[in-house]
Write a protein that holds these residues in place. Structure first.
Motif, PDB file in Angstrom:
ATOM      1  N   ASN A 197       0.862  -1.187   0.000  1.00 20.80           N
ATOM      2  CA  ASN A 197       0.000   0.000   0.000  1.00 20.80           C
ATOM      3  C   ASN A 197       0.894   1.231   0.000  1.00 20.80           C
ATOM      4  O   ASN A 197       1.453   1.608   1.039  1.00 20.80           O
ATOM      5  CB  ASN A 197      -0.906  -0.007   1.229  1.00 20.80           C
ATOM      6  CG  ASN A 197      -1.896   1.139   1.222  1.00 20.80           C
ATOM      7  OD1 ASN A 197      -1.889   1.981   0.310  1.00 20.80           O
ATOM      8  ND2 ASN A 197      -2.753   1.207   2.240  1.00 20.80           N
ATOM      9  N   THR A 198       1.082   1.825  -1.168  1.00 24.20           N
ATOM     10  CA  THR A 198       1.992   2.971  -1.311  1.00 24.20           C
ATOM     11  C   THR A 198       1.370   4.277  -0.825  1.00 24.20           C
ATOM     12  O   THR A 198       2.042   5.308  -0.869  1.00 24.20           O
ATOM     13  CB  THR A 198       2.404   3.126  -2.777  1.00 24.20           C
ATOM     14  OG1 THR A 198       1.244   3.221  -3.606  1.00 24.20           O
ATOM     15  CG2 THR A 198       3.275   1.955  -3.218  1.00 24.20           C
ATOM     16  N   TYR A 199       0.111   4.212  -0.281  1.00 27.97           N
ATOM     17  CA  TYR A 199      -0.463   5.399   0.341  1.00 27.97           C
ATOM     18  C   TYR A 199       0.032   5.527   1.786  1.00 27.97           C
ATOM     19  O   TYR A 199       0.102   6.614   2.345  1.00 27.97           O
ATOM     20  CB  TYR A 199      -2.005   5.342   0.334  1.00 27.97           C
ATOM     21  CG  TYR A 199      -2.608   5.709  -1.018  1.00 27.97           C
ATOM     22  CD1 TYR A 199      -2.870   7.044  -1.313  1.00 27.97           C
ATOM     23  CD2 TYR A 199      -2.941   4.729  -1.952  1.00 27.97           C
ATOM     24  CE1 TYR A 199      -3.434   7.392  -2.536  1.00 27.97           C
ATOM     25  CE2 TYR A 199      -3.495   5.075  -3.162  1.00 27.97           C
ATOM     26  CZ  TYR A 199      -3.733   6.410  -3.460  1.00 27.97           C
ATOM     27  OH  TYR A 199      -4.289   6.771  -4.669  1.00 27.97           O
ATOM     28  N   THR A 200       0.345   4.426   2.375  1.00 23.67           N
ATOM     29  CA  THR A 200       0.805   4.453   3.755  1.00 23.67           C
ATOM     30  C   THR A 200       2.266   4.013   3.908  1.00 23.67           C
ATOM     31  O   THR A 200       2.830   4.112   4.994  1.00 23.67           O
ATOM     32  CB  THR A 200      -0.075   3.526   4.597  1.00 23.67           C
ATOM     33  OG1 THR A 200       0.022   2.184   4.102  1.00 23.67           O
ATOM     34  CG2 THR A 200      -1.510   3.994   4.579  1.00 23.67           C
ATOM     35  N   HIS A 201       2.871   3.488   2.825  1.00 21.90           N
ATOM     36  CA  HIS A 201       4.245   2.984   2.883  1.00 21.90           C
ATOM     37  C   HIS A 201       5.088   3.751   1.871  1.00 21.90           C
ATOM     38  O   HIS A 201       4.762   3.804   0.679  1.00 21.90           O
ATOM     39  CB  HIS A 201       4.281   1.488   2.577  1.00 21.90           C
ATOM     40  CG  HIS A 201       5.607   0.852   2.820  1.00 21.90           C
ATOM     41  ND1 HIS A 201       6.620   0.828   1.894  1.00 21.90           N
ATOM     42  CD2 HIS A 201       6.088   0.211   3.913  1.00 21.90           C
ATOM     43  CE1 HIS A 201       7.657   0.197   2.371  1.00 21.90           C
ATOM     44  NE2 HIS A 201       7.364  -0.191   3.615  1.00 21.90           N
ATOM     45  N   LYS A 202       6.200   4.359   2.349  1.00 20.90           N
ATOM     46  CA  LYS A 202       7.065   5.151   1.485  1.00 20.90           C
ATOM     47  C   LYS A 202       7.923   4.252   0.586  1.00 20.90           C
ATOM     48  O   LYS A 202       8.298   3.148   0.978  1.00 20.90           O
ATOM     49  CB  LYS A 202       7.980   6.049   2.320  1.00 20.90           C
ATOM     50  CG  LYS A 202       7.284   7.181   3.036  1.00 20.90           C
ATOM     51  CD  LYS A 202       8.282   8.051   3.784  1.00 20.90           C
ATOM     52  CE  LYS A 202       7.578   9.209   4.498  1.00 20.90           C
ATOM     53  NZ  LYS A 202       8.538  10.095   5.203  1.00 20.90           N
ATOM     54  N   GLY A 203       8.294   4.833  -0.553  1.00 21.54           N
ATOM     55  CA  GLY A 203       9.190   4.135  -1.478  1.00 21.54           C
ATOM     56  C   GLY A 203       8.472   3.101  -2.327  1.00 21.54           C
ATOM     57  O   GLY A 203       7.245   3.061  -2.460  1.00 21.54           O
ATOM     58  N   LEU A 204       9.256   2.230  -2.882  1.00 23.92           N
ATOM     59  CA  LEU A 204       8.729   1.202  -3.786  1.00 23.92           C
ATOM     60  C   LEU A 204       8.088   0.059  -2.995  1.00 23.92           C
ATOM     61  O   LEU A 204       8.461  -0.206  -1.838  1.00 23.92           O
ATOM     62  CB  LEU A 204       9.855   0.638  -4.663  1.00 23.92           C
ATOM     63  CG  LEU A 204      10.481   1.595  -5.687  1.00 23.92           C
ATOM     64  CD1 LEU A 204      11.711   0.943  -6.313  1.00 23.92           C
ATOM     65  CD2 LEU A 204       9.468   1.974  -6.759  1.00 23.92           C
ATOM     66  N   PRO A 205       7.161  -0.656  -3.605  1.00 20.71           N
ATOM     67  CA  PRO A 205       6.624  -1.867  -2.964  1.00 20.71           C
ATOM     68  C   PRO A 205       7.706  -2.941  -2.910  1.00 20.71           C
ATOM     69  O   PRO A 205       8.767  -2.834  -3.547  1.00 20.71           O
ATOM     70  CB  PRO A 205       5.461  -2.243  -3.875  1.00 20.71           C
ATOM     71  CG  PRO A 205       5.780  -1.663  -5.195  1.00 20.71           C
ATOM     72  CD  PRO A 205       6.549  -0.411  -4.919  1.00 20.71           C
ATOM     73  N   PRO A 206       7.499  -4.040  -2.168  1.00 23.52           N
ATOM     74  CA  PRO A 206       8.525  -5.089  -2.029  1.00 23.52           C
ATOM     75  C   PRO A 206       8.977  -5.703  -3.352  1.00 23.52           C
ATOM     76  O   PRO A 206      10.119  -6.181  -3.442  1.00 23.52           O
ATOM     77  CB  PRO A 206       7.853  -6.125  -1.135  1.00 23.52           C
ATOM     78  CG  PRO A 206       6.831  -5.351  -0.365  1.00 23.52           C
ATOM     79  CD  PRO A 206       6.324  -4.307  -1.319  1.00 23.52           C
ATOM     80  N   GLY A 207       8.129  -5.678  -4.331  1.00 27.46           N
ATOM     81  CA  GLY A 207       8.495  -6.297  -5.608  1.00 27.46           C
ATOM     82  C   GLY A 207       7.580  -5.837  -6.726  1.00 27.46           C
ATOM     83  O   GLY A 207       6.677  -5.016  -6.532  1.00 27.46           O
ATOM     84  N   PRO A 208       7.799  -6.320  -7.920  1.00 24.64           N
ATOM     85  CA  PRO A 208       6.964  -5.945  -9.047  1.00 24.64           C
ATOM     86  C   PRO A 208       5.500  -6.308  -8.790  1.00 24.64           C
ATOM     87  O   PRO A 208       5.193  -7.248  -8.045  1.00 24.64           O
ATOM     88  CB  PRO A 208       7.543  -6.740 -10.204  1.00 24.64           C
ATOM     89  CG  PRO A 208       8.945  -7.053  -9.792  1.00 24.64           C
ATOM     90  CD  PRO A 208       8.887  -7.235  -8.313  1.00 24.64           C
TER      91      PRO A 208
END
Length: 559
Positions: free
Chosen positions: A494-505
């Motif tokens: 969830n890139t609304y609450t987690h900074k940077g890239l997601p764990p993977g593609p």
């Protein structure tokens, strides 16, 4: 008279005709008369003057040698030899010389001479010594002539030989030829006293058989290759007739395969009779070059033309198509369906054989990654037919992704773009593929990602805020997500609450999205909104511009 003995003991008389610049004796009277005169002159001689010769031709009277020695005394041997050689040369040429004189006419034979009616050795070319001291055997007084030679008995054939044998199978090498020549030179008169000639050895039939086999094999080989050459150049290629039998078979055609390779694989599977026939039929079909890589469900023993038509029919293809941006979950379902296996079989194989599937060494498999294979099932068409295993299909997809990523040099370019590794670069490409709607959007979308990841970003504070990451987490494709739902979920995807890239593609990026991630724009884009909700994406550089785009979206969607 014209041999060595004829010229050796006499000289030409004055007035006699000369040939070749040398004096020669020309006969003035018939030979028969000379024989009679000789007989009269010698009639008074007894055995003391003319010794007797035994069966081997050995002299039995010592006075004979002395008699001949006295007769030849005073002669020049060199002069005699020269005249003798000239006489032989002129006589053997069938005449005398180039003056036009006629050839020698044979003299009549002596009726009392048992050898007079027999031809001399070498066809009559032997010098005539009859009546001279050089004759062998020497002249005999009347009543003491030697009896006629008894013909030698012919050699009996070897046991088992019936009838005459062809000269090809008869024996007789160099030794036999030499012996025959010696017999011919000696004449019949000289054969007396010799031992009977042994029968010639006969060649065995093996020699003939070897020759026949060698020549037969050579002719057979030439004929075979000649036939093959004619068939290849001018003959019709072997082909089946009709649309095939009821038996079906799956044929896999690799990427980049040409007509000959396709035909070879079809022939190996029993579909067509020859690759040549398929290549010819493919060339005759206007759409023959449109056959794509993949797996095809074919029938056995089809005509080449029918095989080409079936391969051009999409219904014959037994493939799995991975679309750009498609998630692994959808790919697994398609493989299960195509292979005819139970649902979830491919997903289970993917999780249990990650290392065995050939993933790149830089791929990550941390606990935060939802699917380690995500982003590595490269978009394209892959053979997937009944009888194949799921891991075999996955290996093809991963192998293609590994090859393409290596060609782009992701590891080297990731650091230049401010990323930690190639795995993050694939993740960026998957975001670009998921959020971009058209090809023109991809480079701008890639810039938005990189600008929001910067530590200096004060607009979103390094939050990507992509709906696509949350939808991936949920396994949905919903564009209408409430702020309350998004803000209460703390999952790394969830890139609304987690900074940077997601764990993977979050999907499998295609080549266009990958190129855009490697070469983004540099216009300052940091916001974007799909104002029509589907294909039209607009970009903004400030928050004020973003709010205007958001209002436009709400108006078009009825919010």
């Amino acid at each position: 008279m014209y041999g060595d003995g004829g010229w050796g003991g006499q000289q030409a008389h004055a007035g006699q005709q000369s040939y070749g610049g040398q004096p020669q004796q020309y006969p003035q009277q018939p030979q028969q008369q000379q024989y009679d005169d000789w007989a009269q002159q010698q009639s008074g001689y007894d055995q003391q003057q003319y010794p007797y010769y035994d069966e081997q031709g050995q002299q039995q009277h010592p006075q004979h040698q002395q008699h001949f020695g006295q007769q030849y005394a005073g002669h020049d041997p060199q002069h005699d030899q020269q005249y003798a050689a000239q006489g032989r040369q002129q006589y053997h040429q069938g005449g005398w010389d180039a003056t036009g004189s006629h050839g020698h006419v044979p003299y009549a034979a002596d009726p009392g001479d048992p050898y007079g009616q027999q031809p001399a050795a070498y066809g009559g070319e032997q010098p005539d010594f009859y009546g001279t001291e050089d004759a062998y055997p020497p002249p005999q007084p009347p009543g003491r002539r030697r009896p006629a030679a008894v013909p030698e008995p012919e050699a009996e054939p070897e046991p088992g030989a019936d009838g005459e044998e062809h000269a090809f199978f008869a024996g007789g090498g160099a030794d036999d030829d030499a012996e025959d020549e010696a017999d011919s030179r000696a004449g019949r008169g000289e054969r007396r006293g010799k031992k009977p000639v042994k029968s010639k050895k006969r060649r065995t039939g093996c020699a003939c058989m070897v020759v026949v086999l060698v020549f037969g094999g050579g002719l057979g080989g030439v004929g075979y290759f000649g036939y093959k050459f004619y068939q290849n150049r001018f003959g019709t290629a072997p082909d089946y007739a009709g649309e095939g039998t009821s038996e079906s078979v799956t044929v896999e055609i690799p990427k980049g395969a040409g007509g000959w390779e396709i035909g070879r694989r079809l022939k190996a599977a029993g579909v067509v009779k020859s690759a040549d026939a398929f290549v010819h039929a493919q060339g005759q079909n206007p759409k023959g070059d449109q056959i794509q890589a993949g797996a095809y469900l074919m029938k056995k023993e089809m005509s080449a033309a029918s095989a080409v038509l079936l391969m051009l029919d999409p219904r014959s293809q037994s493939n799995v198509l991975v679309k750009p941006g498609e998630r692994n979950a959808e790919v697994y379902k398609a493989i299960d369906k195509q292979l005819g296996v139970a649902s979830g079989t491919t997903r289970k194989a993917a999780k249990g054989q990650i290392k065995a599937l050939g993933m790149p060494s830089w791929a990550q498999n941390s606990t935060g990654v939802q699917d380690p294979l995500e982003g590595f099932l490269f978009p394209g068409t892959y053979p997937a037919a009944k009888g194949m295993k799921p891991d075999a299909v996955l290996k093809q997809m991963i192998g293609q992704a590994k090859e393409r990523y290596a060609a782009f040099g992701l590891t080297r370019k990731a650091q230049a773009l401010g990323l930690d590794n190639a795995f993050q670069l694939v993740t960026v490409a998957s975001l670009v593929q998921a959020e971009g709607k058209t090809h023109d959007d991809f480079r701008k979308m890639a810039e938005v990602v990189y600008n929001r990841l910067k530590p200096t970003n004060t607009e979103t504070n390094q939050l990507l805020q992509f709906d696509s990451t949350y939808n991936y987490l949920k396994g949905t494709s919903n564009i209408h997500i409430s702020e309350r739902e998004i803000n209460t979920n703390r999952n790394p995807y969830n890139t609304y609450t987690h900074k940077g890239l997601p764990p993977g593609p979050i999907g499998n990026p295609g080549e266009d999205a990958l190129k855009a991630a490697l070469n983004p724009t540099h216009d300052g884009w940091i916001y974007f909104v799909a104002t029509d909700g589907t294909t039209n994406t607009e970009f903004a550089k400030t928050y004020e511009e973003f709010k205007q785009l958001k209002d436009k979206f709400n108006a078009s969607s009825g919010n």
